[in-house]
Design a protein around this motif. Structure first.
Motif, PDB file in Angstrom:
ATOM      1  N   ARG A   1       0.816  -1.199   0.000  1.00 27.17           N
ATOM      2  CA  ARG A   1       0.000   0.000   0.000  1.00 27.17           C
ATOM      3  C   ARG A   1       0.862   1.267   0.000  1.00 27.17           C
TER       4      ARG A   1
ATOM      5  N   LEU B   1       1.972   1.726  -3.576  1.00 26.75           N
ATOM      6  CA  LEU B   1       0.885   2.228  -4.421  1.00 26.75           C
ATOM      7  C   LEU B   1       0.647   3.716  -4.187  1.00 26.75           C
ATOM      8  N   ARG B   2       0.650   4.127  -2.927  1.00 21.46           N
ATOM      9  CA  ARG B   2       0.431   5.550  -2.645  1.00 21.46           C
ATOM     10  C   ARG B   2       1.584   6.394  -3.175  1.00 21.46           C
TER      11      ARG B   2
ATOM     12  N   LEU C   1      -3.015   5.168  -5.160  1.00 18.03           N
ATOM     13  CA  LEU C   1      -3.875   4.955  -4.003  1.00 18.03           C
ATOM     14  C   LEU C   1      -4.174   6.316  -3.410  1.00 18.03           C
TER      15      LEU C   1
ATOM     16  N   ARG D   1      -8.942   5.626  -2.050  1.00 10.83           N
ATOM     17  CA  ARG D   1      -9.516   4.837  -3.138  1.00 10.83           C
ATOM     18  C   ARG D   1      -8.413   4.303  -4.044  1.00 10.83           C
ATOM     19  N   HIS D   2      -8.563   3.047  -4.423  1.00 11.59           N
ATOM     20  CA  HIS D   2      -7.639   2.437  -5.368  1.00 11.59           C
ATOM     21  C   HIS D   2      -8.049   2.768  -6.800  1.00 11.59           C
ATOM     22  N   ARG D   3      -7.070   2.955  -7.663  1.00 11.81           N
ATOM     23  CA  ARG D   3      -7.334   3.112  -9.089  1.00 11.81           C
ATOM     24  C   ARG D   3      -7.592   1.754  -9.719  1.00 11.81           C
ATOM     25  N   THR D   4      -8.543   1.705 -10.635  1.00 12.66           N
ATOM     26  CA  THR D   4      -8.744   0.551 -11.507  1.00 12.66           C
ATOM     27  C   THR D   4      -8.352   1.001 -12.899  1.00 12.66           C
TER      28      THR D   4
ATOM     29  N   GLY E   1      -5.798  -2.401  -5.614  1.00 12.78           N
ATOM     30  CA  GLY E   1      -4.430  -2.429  -5.130  1.00 12.78           C
ATOM     31  C   GLY E   1      -3.670  -3.679  -5.494  1.00 12.78           C
TER      32      GLY E   1
END
Length: 391
Positions: free
Chosen positions: A18, A21-22, A27, A270-273, A321
């Motif tokens: 995580r 990702l951020r 994220l 929120r996670h990106r799709t 994620g």
């Protein structure tokens, strides 16, 4: 190799994922106010590549983080004004202009390089500099020809000279025109306060190691070295003074370093799709991608067709994620064609459908067609989900 210092934090594998990702802008709420410029600053480098399927990779990078940003806006942000420059980092990359001084170590290394693959003809270098001085920004063709023959590697004397000048830092690429570099003198293109090589190698490396750690969030020494293609010993020499802090990560098996700001607050949001370019910095390093996501990623564009497993330009699908599948895309008029789709399992279907529909809309396609799904039993659920999303 010196002894690793005592870790300041212990991270779980999930926390490290995580944080990564951020750090990569995937994220949390997208920073739309700073836009493409903010993405470039956050990542520190955006890789260029000649392949264009949905779009070129340097366009796909901000799209993955911001959504449907206009492609002209992307190009203007990179090339208009003095916001960025192109140089050798992880590969050929677009870099924030304020980092020009910190690549002095690499420019010096090129100037001191004893051997080159292309011979520099007598007088060619001075001629190129003279021509750019008097005529302004030019392509290699306008400088006298990019190639001597039709072979891709057979550069003309002027092409050899201008590429050498680019590496030395006397010339910069100020834009890409039909994918050709447009060259100009660095003294005209780089702001005067940045146009210097005054920083010594140690200061340059300390800055780039710190930036790499910040862009990664958390990484091993090998991860950090790979980001700007530094040598292991270069990272080792400066990492203790880079501002990064030592950590352990569950299951990694090697010492790691993290950006202290990344450790200050737990990653939430929120996670990106989205579909990811195979050249996205989230997945640059294969061993890191497998370690963090349990996902084996390989670009197969240069693999013989009969040996490809996932397709020519298979784009990993990021959702929740995690990397949940792959899509090998193409475009036929107003249709985005998913030539080959690989899904982790049935739970991945809605996310892959969403990623395909959003990508199609971004490149002005109004339909999506699926040609092959590696798990045949998931073809119908995917087709059904696409129909629902397109309705």
């Amino acid at each position: 190799m010196t002894t690793a210092p005592r870790p300041a934090f212990d991270l779980s594998a999930d926390e490290a994922r995580r944080i990564a990702l951020r750090a990569q802008g995937l994220l949390g709420a997208p920073d739309r106010r700073s836009g493409v410029r903010g993405v470039l600053r956050r990542l520190g480098a955006v890789q260029l590549d000649t392949i264009s399927v949905l779009a070129r990779s340097h366009e796909l990078i901000p799209y993955a983080r911001l959504g449907a940003t206009g492609r002209k806006t992307v190009e203007n942000t990179y090339w208009k004004g003095t916001r960025a420059f192109e140089y050798w980092s992880h590969a050929a990359c677009i870099l924030p202009i304020e980092e020009w001084p910190h690549f002095a170590f690499r420019r010096r290394a090129y100037r001191n390089r004893p051997h080159w693959n292309h011979e520099l003809p007598d007088g060619a270098y001075d001629q190129v500099i003279k021509q750019l001085t008097t005529e302004g920004p030019l392509t290699a063709t306008e400088l006298g020809g990019a190639k001597r023959t039709s072979e891709w590697w057979d550069w003309s004397g002027s092409k050899v000279a201008v590429e050498r000048a680019l590496m030395y830092g006397e010339v910069v690429c100020v834009e890409r025109r039909g994918w050709k570099r447009v060259y100009d003198l660095a003294e005209r293109a780089v702001p005067a306060e940045l146009l210097h090589d005054e920083l010594d190698d140690t200061e340059c490396l300390r800055r780039l190691v710190g930036l790499a750690g910040k862009s990664l969030g958390v990484g091993t020494r090998a991860d950090i070295a790979d980001y700007h293609r530094l040598k292991g010993e270069q990272v080792e020499a400066v990492i203790a003074e880079s501002g990064l802090v030592p950590v352990t990560v569950e299951g990694w098996g090697k010492p790691a370093w993290a950006d202290p700001e990344a450790l200050a607050a737990p990653p939430r949001g929120r996670h990106r799709t989205t579909l990811l370019s195979p050249f996205d910095s989230l997945i640059w390093e294969r061993a890191r991608t497998e370690r963090i996501f349990g996902f084996s990623h390989r670009l197969e564009a240069y693999v013989p067709r009969h040996k490809r497993v996932h397709g020519y330009f298979a784009m990993p699908v990021l959702a929740g994620g995690r990397l949940v599948g792959r899509v090998d895309p193409a475009r036929e008029g107003g249709t985005l064609v998913a030539k080959q789709v690989t899904l982790e399992d049935a739970r991945s279907v809605p996310a892959v459908a969403q990623a395909l529909v959003e990508a199609a809309s971004w490149v002005d396609c109004t339909d999506v067609r699926v040609e092959r799904v590696d798990a045949p039993e998931l073809r119908e659920p995917l087709t059904r989900e696409l129909a629902r999303a397109l309705a």
